[in-house]
Design a protein around this motif. Structure first.
Motif, short mmCIF file in Angstrom:
data_model
loop_
_atom_site.label_atom_id
_atom_site.label_comp_id
_atom_site.label_asym_id
_atom_site.label_seq_id
_atom_site.Cartn_x
_atom_site.Cartn_y
_atom_site.Cartn_z
N ASP A 229 41.92 26.26 46.10
CA ASP A 229 41.99 27.47 46.94
C ASP A 229 43.24 28.28 46.61
N ARG A 230 44.36 27.61 46.52
CA ARG A 230 45.62 28.30 46.24
C ARG A 230 45.64 28.90 44.84
N LEU A 231 44.99 28.24 43.90
CA LEU A 231 45.06 28.71 42.51
C LEU A 231 44.16 29.91 42.26
N THR B 186 43.96 32.74 43.72
CA THR B 186 44.63 34.03 43.75
C THR B 186 45.51 34.22 42.52
N THR B 187 46.13 33.13 42.06
CA THR B 187 46.93 33.24 40.83
C THR B 187 46.04 33.56 39.64
N SER C 113 44.91 37.31 40.11
CA SER C 113 45.94 38.34 40.03
C SER C 113 46.62 38.36 38.68
N HIS C 114 46.56 37.25 37.97
CA HIS C 114 47.34 37.16 36.74
C HIS C 114 46.49 36.91 35.49
N HIS C 115 45.15 36.99 35.67
CA HIS C 115 44.28 36.96 34.50
C HIS C 115 44.49 35.73 33.63
N ARG C 116 44.62 34.59 34.29
CA ARG C 116 44.87 33.37 33.54
C ARG C 116 43.74 32.37 33.75
N TYR D 139 36.59 38.17 36.34
CA TYR D 139 37.18 37.09 37.10
C TYR D 139 37.75 36.03 36.18
N GLU E 188 45.75 33.20 28.10
CA GLU E 188 46.77 32.30 28.60
C GLU E 188 46.13 31.30 29.56
N ALA E 189 46.51 30.04 29.42
CA ALA E 189 45.95 29.00 30.28
C ALA E 189 47.07 28.14 30.84
N ARG E 190 46.95 27.72 32.09
CA ARG E 190 47.92 26.86 32.71
C ARG E 190 47.23 25.63 33.29
#
Lengths: 342, 342, 342, 342
Positions: free
Chosen positions: D151-153, D155-156, D159-162, D213, D264-266
């Protein structure tokens, strides 16, 4: 040196964090010994003690409540109360006291300090209505719990076209209502400092529905209608929808809104959940720092003081500052948020 | 008046709360219109706009991320960047900008302000390492998430006799580690400001086990061993994006502790969970108040400023103060907490 | 094929998850189109539609409430209700309906199915009192919210020597009380299926205090005293401590306990917070699987059915099974937990 | 009767709830006495005992970990292990054992039962990969923690296209990934049972970005590329304890996606946070009921059995069923959810 510790007044997340910090630093940095006094001022008054050392403080940081117990006992209302306390402190070999509590508990501490007892105070109130400090511990936890409840109620309000009235703590000061109302995106916040006009409240309810959204109203338990704008439904009567309402302001407000606007309204009273259970990180940090500073004050002989947060620093202020005037929501602070209300 | 709004840099809970406050107050109190610039400075640079009004801001208060998107684009590194921005602002009829971001984003704002662009800044960093303000929004959320993780890890550490290393964010400043370490009851906190001695860390691990309790070590991603106390296990290599993916300080520390003490150690890297998702009540309150104050600054023509929390008041300070020296954990602040460590 | 979707009855976390699953699978696997009917049966009755496609379902999975709105409208109580529905379905080109709701909503669906309307049902009740299925979505969320509240209240009960009465939802069935009481470690659970003896309750309160621990009593809103054991304090009266109590069972119980035992008692009514806001993982998983299975039933022409969880499998059962007998807590299930109570 | 209790294997929320239920019911309903064996099978092997009664079980229901400690000791790999256990049970006057643990711990229990030791088992695995039972306790907690992180991820990611890769537990079975992926609205779920094709994964990443998305990929720690579709970036090396510390599948996948797609991937590795800390209401309820049933089995002399959830009932099955075949995600169960992936 032998230090007695006590906690008085209502429950407040962070009490155990203060106790732990006082003891850990007292033992490790200053070589002190500790005596736990049980149940607030009743402890030194009646000689109720418990062992209090590093071991007793293991694992208590994230726990609500207080391992020392609490009460609202006031030794100044007990015959020979002060003498009994002096005698018990002597019996227990206690040189100084750390008293953690609200207005009443610290009021006793102030008077005892005036009478020569070596005492340091740590302020505690979830209401955050203490003028000497920017914030008190417990407040952030209460605000978060109220905010999470408001978050949950939004979807019910909107999916079911209902007014939701959320009653939060705050008998004299509207801080919990104001902060949780801002954080939760409430449509209205009613606080003790600003008596409300019930007609105005109902007008804003109707405006809100016109824009398709159901209103959520956050109200302090101490909020009151303004003179000349009294509410007409007495406590305990059935309202238009057949609900029996209690005398609390939240229920009365919901009844009145139903009667005047014809919109269904429901009340949620957050209640004691606000003041129990695990503290937020902010409250643990603040409570811990208050505790560390309090035992340093004892070590330095800086008695008759209490701890206060100013910006990000913990300062010591005279104990009587903790028991003087309440910190209320100013007109300006209320007005700042008003753009979201109505 | 027509105001452009943009958000730059990494994710941070509270960005949407700022945007909503800016727009709600701008529209309702000042009669402004708004233009949303997408993806940080890339928006005004390339003319990427989106509609931004009260309706677009419905329901965003509790949501993480930013409805405007973000980027790390720096217009001063693009040919004719400033001219392009000026041209786009003119094209869009934008009179003033509200820029919400960290050091880089506000650094650009500062330079543009010097060149005569009317801009107001809102500081954003979950690291809380900004000297102008007591706290930044997003920080409280990050600290709470890290603290909840530490709470959960305590039982594993104790039931399974393991060292647990928790790596939190903080490249230059140890605030998240310090606050979550205090709030979570960590046995040790290692921060960039205080290079650690690996031998000392391992000695404290062994002491802790002797007292029957397993240690939890909270470490900032930017913590480093002190000179002469280097660790012997090399880190991993850089990947395509320049990330040192393997061999972060948490993993290296755990390896080193295992090798030196023979105790099993596990690492938990909290990572991006710290900076996404719904903000805490404190962060929503702070972000909202920053937004309200920022649009008032625009209304008053008080450009070249940024918002700052001082005690419980929101003040305006010169923009360049937001981009100057970092606020680091002082030796005294670290020492204050040290009684809990080791 | 064109499918109408509607949600009826009270709020329940997971409604949006069902809608999303129905639409995603309907569009992607079956090539269906969708029509959203607004506000329960009122939608097809009055022709209230909204667009419903993959785009409308973005981001709704974790959100409480229902994007379709809800109502308690019963078309069988409206003149020519069924004809109006038929006419609107035809007008909208709708071939089949997915109806998501409780006893009332599915009762209408059952009758419509008997009259030849192609409808598939998805059961919804936070009370979990549906005999056809092991669990209903929303229930797990309600139980977790009640359990978190009980967790918080333990410390207040113990630090302040008070009886705490926690009133949870459940008019006819005690499932929420039983599960949250077990999970929260309550000292007593009172449910509608087992009328309580107030003398017995008070005796257990006193026993509990003798063992030093304060009792927490979880009570379903529908719990009742047993015949011959009626409570003596009427709704709205002041009790021994001067508290004015409402007519809810929680408040009445607290008054009665205070009057009979002389122990201070406080009530917390969890209320609507139980049924709003984000669903737990379990409820999202169950709601999603119900939705997937429901649209497959439509695709296979398996109308007049509703979805049910049996073990870990989603099965289809006749719609009328969802509207028949309530699933109540059996004597055996209550007895199983009784070892913790008293 | 005197009953020994032990917990073995990795941490799992709910262990303390089982212990408490076993003891409370054993003492109150059956009049048993208890001996706590510390650290799994090491306890009866080496005679490590601790007092275990109602008092020791106070307050442990909501606590993670196990008050008995744990280990992975296997007495069948120790010389004369079984004889030592027999001797210690006799020395301690222990008539029967309740063993709470996973495959290894219950495997030992099965063999001991075959050798005539009176033992009852309670299954424990957060992985939920036990074929005898619908669910195991701890699993629901793990899934909720992973879901909250996802859930938290979101939005990141947006918003940051990752690309965000979330690695969850599950060495052999993909249940945690599947349930949290469904509940969290992941774009892809990769599990051990279904080897993935890296080219296919990357193609779906690119498709997802085309629809504006950013993808979130949930991957079990045991997921593997399929033969012929190996990844080209090598993993890290084994450390002193045999952990492949660097280069877990999450990190390797992120590297590979970056290299192949240029996006970019995290990675976020949820890690041990999944298996520590307070259990959800579901897990407390299930663990409590397992405990109640287990001690009833002891009272009835129904040895060599273990507890299992079937629908909503707790049943007893032969112990060896708990140590046989793993319950894996079937092709059909994976396919059911696939409509959301890609």
């Amino acid at each position: 040196m032998r230090v007695g510790v006590l906690t008085g007044g209502g429950d407040c997340p962070g009490l155990n964090a203060v106790i732990r910090a006082v003891v850990r630093k007292g033992v490790q940095a200053h070589g002190f010994e500790f005596v736990g006094y049980r149940n607030g001022w009743k402890g030194p008054l009646e000689g109720l003690t418990m062992p209090l050392g590093v071991e007793e403080c293991r694992g208590i940081l994230p726990r609500g409540g207080t391992i020392l117990g609490s009460s609202r006992t006031n030794p100044f209302k007990v015959e020979d109360g002060v003498e009994k306390i002096r005698a018990n402190l002597e019996r227990d070999g206690v040189d100084a006291l750390v008293a953690i509590g609200g207005e009443d508990t610290l009021g006793v501490a102030t008077k005892l300090a005036d009478l020569g007892v070596d005492v340091v105070g740590v302020p505690k109130t979830i209401d955050n209505d203490l003028s000497a400090t920017d914030f008190t511990f417990g407040f952030d936890t209460a605000v978060n719990i109220a905010t999470e409840a408001i978050d949950r109620l939004h979807t019910t309000a909107e999916s079911h076209h209902r007014v939701l009235v959320v009653e939060v703590m705050g008998r004299h000061a509207g801080w919990i209502a104001l902060h949780s109302g801002i954080a939760g995106g409430a449509s209205m916040v009613l606080i003790p400092e600003q008596p409300f006009d019930i007609e105005d409240v109902c007008a804003r309810v109707e405006t809100r529905f016109k824009s398709k959204y159901a209103p959520i109203i956050v109200v302090s338990e101490g909020a009151v209608p303004r003179e000349g704008g009294e509410m007409t439904i007495a406590s305990g009567e059935k309202d238009a929808f057949g609900h029996v309402r209690l005398g609390g302001i939240g229920d009365r407000l919901a009844s009145e809104i139903e009667a005047r606007t014809g919109k269904e309204a429901r009340t949620v009273v957050i209640g004691h959940v606000q003041r129990g259970g695990t503290p937020t990180a902010f409250d643990r940090w603040l409570a811990t720092r208050f505790g560390l500073q309090a035992i340093d004050a004892v070590a330095e002989g800086d008695f008759g003081t209490m701890m206060a947060l100013r910006g990000t620093r913990i300062e010591r202020v005279p104990l009587r500052d903790g028991t003087g005037e309440l910190k209320l929501v100013s007109e300006q602070e209320y007005a700042e948020a008003a753009v979201f209300f109505g």
